[in-house]
Design an enzyme around this catalytic site. Structure first.
Site, short mmCIF file in Angstrom:
data_model
loop_
_atom_site.label_atom_id
_atom_site.label_comp_id
_atom_site.label_asym_id
_atom_site.label_seq_id
_atom_site.Cartn_x
_atom_site.Cartn_y
_atom_site.Cartn_z
N GLU A 103 0.83 -1.22 0.00
CA GLU A 103 0.00 0.00 0.00
C GLU A 103 0.85 1.26 0.00
OE1 GLU A 103 -3.25 -0.05 2.79
OE2 GLU A 103 -3.48 2.13 2.70
N LYS B 239 -7.44 0.02 11.37
CA LYS B 239 -6.87 -0.54 10.14
C LYS B 239 -5.61 0.24 9.76
CE LYS B 239 -6.37 -1.15 5.47
NZ LYS B 239 -5.52 -0.36 4.55
N ASP C 220 3.74 -13.72 12.23
CA ASP C 220 2.39 -14.12 11.84
C ASP C 220 1.46 -12.89 11.90
OD1 ASP C 220 -0.22 -15.11 11.76
OD2 ASP C 220 0.26 -16.89 12.94
N HIS D 243 -1.90 10.44 -1.09
CA HIS D 243 -2.12 9.11 -1.63
C HIS D 243 -2.04 9.12 -3.15
CE1 HIS D 243 -3.44 5.15 -0.43
NE2 HIS D 243 -4.20 5.09 -1.50
C1 MEV Z 1 -5.88 3.55 4.76
O1 MEV Z 1 -5.26 2.33 4.47
C2 MEV Z 1 -5.82 3.84 6.25
C3 MEV Z 1 -6.66 5.03 6.71
O2 MEV Z 1 -8.00 4.88 6.26
C4 MEV Z 1 -6.61 5.04 8.21
C5 MEV Z 1 -7.56 5.99 8.88
O3 MEV Z 1 -8.61 6.31 8.31
O4 MEV Z 1 -7.25 6.38 10.02
C6 MEV Z 1 -6.15 6.34 6.16
#
Ligand code: MEV
Length: 425
Positions: A86, A264, A280, A378
């Protein structure tokens, strides 16, 4: 099903050599020579090693490894190898670390290196009585567990605690034994699973019940890695940015829909280091998410507060079952290099670094989200991916990507047109 679809019933597939397996897959899926060559190219993981790591091995999947710079952890400068597909993940850690470097960077700690294994006991008419029968045998339990792993014992690890819970379940009462084991520099799954399997028949004999599952818990809450860090107000960009970030945290902590995404992002950093070091990822992810829900509602793994000085203080605490011995960690050549780059001497040191990376990741994600949004940063990297997809080579990649960002339209058709224009001179 189409009559001409080839059968997936390939008897003895696992007994074939790697080349024969590739051939069988190629035949099934109609793969071209070039596809087969791609499968046969195992990159930095020797095929014979990979063939012993998993079953039915036919190829490897290369994931880019980047190095996060600027990290100062417990007073020590570190370069952090991160395996991720990513974009923006590595840059996020670099940026967060840069903004905290002068203020001292990250401070970490760990609750211990204890893993838990569970033994499920069913068909007990007197579960409370059974619970005490097991607890009375602590010395026997310790002897059985420690006899399973004399090496671990020599390294200072081994059985530490016995806990027994009575659970009310849809299937009636169950008596759940937890053995708590210090697994030192091992992730510990093999050690505790062996102990649980060895112990189970004794538990059945002591109680008259029937033992069923014997397996570790990935909710490794006796193995919590912690990191905290202070970001000076000036380094962040002022009160409005800081307050936006704190509000983002409040949102995540109040709402599981947001917390899932917030966490995430944290795991973007955590899993990248876990993977780069051959550990892992699923075990760490399961532990993290279960821990995030420990109070009955899924919430943030981090906390963010405004200090008396006005600076921003972040902290993170999450289970971190990683090891330096066993499995891919000790075998995968890239994992070995990653550990050399990190320069860690113990699993605890690695776990603490990973927690710091998770916190750094969260800082950058919240900052981007509370200010420009993530698409700006991004898109610059995404534009490079799109340029590559359009067929750009060498320095064409950057030139096409820059044109895409400048146009504000990061799309494959625009990239193809830009590439054609470039090549036409
Ligand atoms: C993207 O992989 C992760 C984000 O969505 C985390 C977040 O929203 O805090 C940018």
């Amino acid at each position: 099903m189409n009559a001409s679809t080839p059968s997936s019933r390939i008897g003895g597939f696992h007994k074939l050599g790697v080349a024969q397996r590739i051939q069988a897959v190629a035949q099934f899926a109609g793969l071209k020579e070039s596809d087969q060559a791609l499968l046969a190219d195992t990159g930095n993981l020797p095929a014979d090693m990979a063939d012993h790591l998993i079953e039915n091995f036919v190829g490897t999947m290369n994931i880019p490894v980047g190095v996060a710079t600027n990290m100062k952890i417990d007073g020590c400068d570190r370069l952090i190898p991160m395996a991720t597909e990513e974009s923006s993940v590595v840059a996020a850690v670099c940026n967060a670390a840069r903004q905290s470097y002068e203020a001292g960077g990250f401070v970490t700690s760990m609750s211990g290196t204890l893993m838990i294994a569970q033994i499920q006991l069913t068909e007990v008419r007197d579960p409370q009585h059974a619970r005490l029968c097991i607890l009375e045998r602590k010395a026997d339990v310790q002897a059985i567990c420690d006899a399973c792993d004399p090496v671990l014992l020599k390294l200072g690890g081994g059985f530490r605690e016995l806990e027994v819970r009575v659970l009310d379940t849809r299937g009636g009462p169950m008596v759940i034994t937890h053995i708590v084991v210090d697994t030192r520099d091992a992730m510990g799954a093999n050690a505790v699973n062996t102990m649980a399997e060895k112990l189970a028949p004794q538990i059945a004999a002591w109680t008259g019940g029937r033992t069923n599952l014997r397996i570790l818990s990935n909710l490794a809450d006796r193995r919590l890695a912690r990191a905290r860090c202070t970001w000076p107000l000036a380094a962040i960009g002022g009160e409005a940015v800081r307050d936006g970030m704190v509000s983002a945290y409040h949102f995540a902590d109040a709402d599981p829909y947001r917390a899932a995404t917030h966490n995430k992002g944290i795991m973007n950093g955590v899993s990248a280091v876990v993977l780069a070091t051959g550990n892992d990822t699923r075990a760490v992810e399961a532990g993290a998410h279960a821990y995030a829900a420990r109070n009955g509602r899924y919430a943030s793994l981090t906390t963010w507060e405004v200090m008396a000085s006005g600076d921003l203080a972040g902290s993170i605490e999450l289970p971190m079952a990683v090891g330096l011995v066993g499995g891919a960690t000790k075998l995968h050549p890239m994992a070995k290099v990653a550990l050399k780059v990190l320069g860690v001497a113990s699993a605890e040191e690695l776990a603490r670094i990973i927690a710091a990376v998770g916190l750094a990741q969260n800082f950058s994600a919240m900052k981007a989200l509370a200010t420009t949004g993530i698409q700006k940063g991004h898109m610059a990297l995404h534009a490079q991916n799109v340029a590559l997809m359009a067929g750009a080579l060498g320095d064409e990649v950057d030139r096409v990507a820059q044109a895409l960002v400048a146009s504000g339209t990061v799309r494959i058709d625009v990239a193809e047109a830009e590439l054609a224009r470039l090549r036409a001179g």
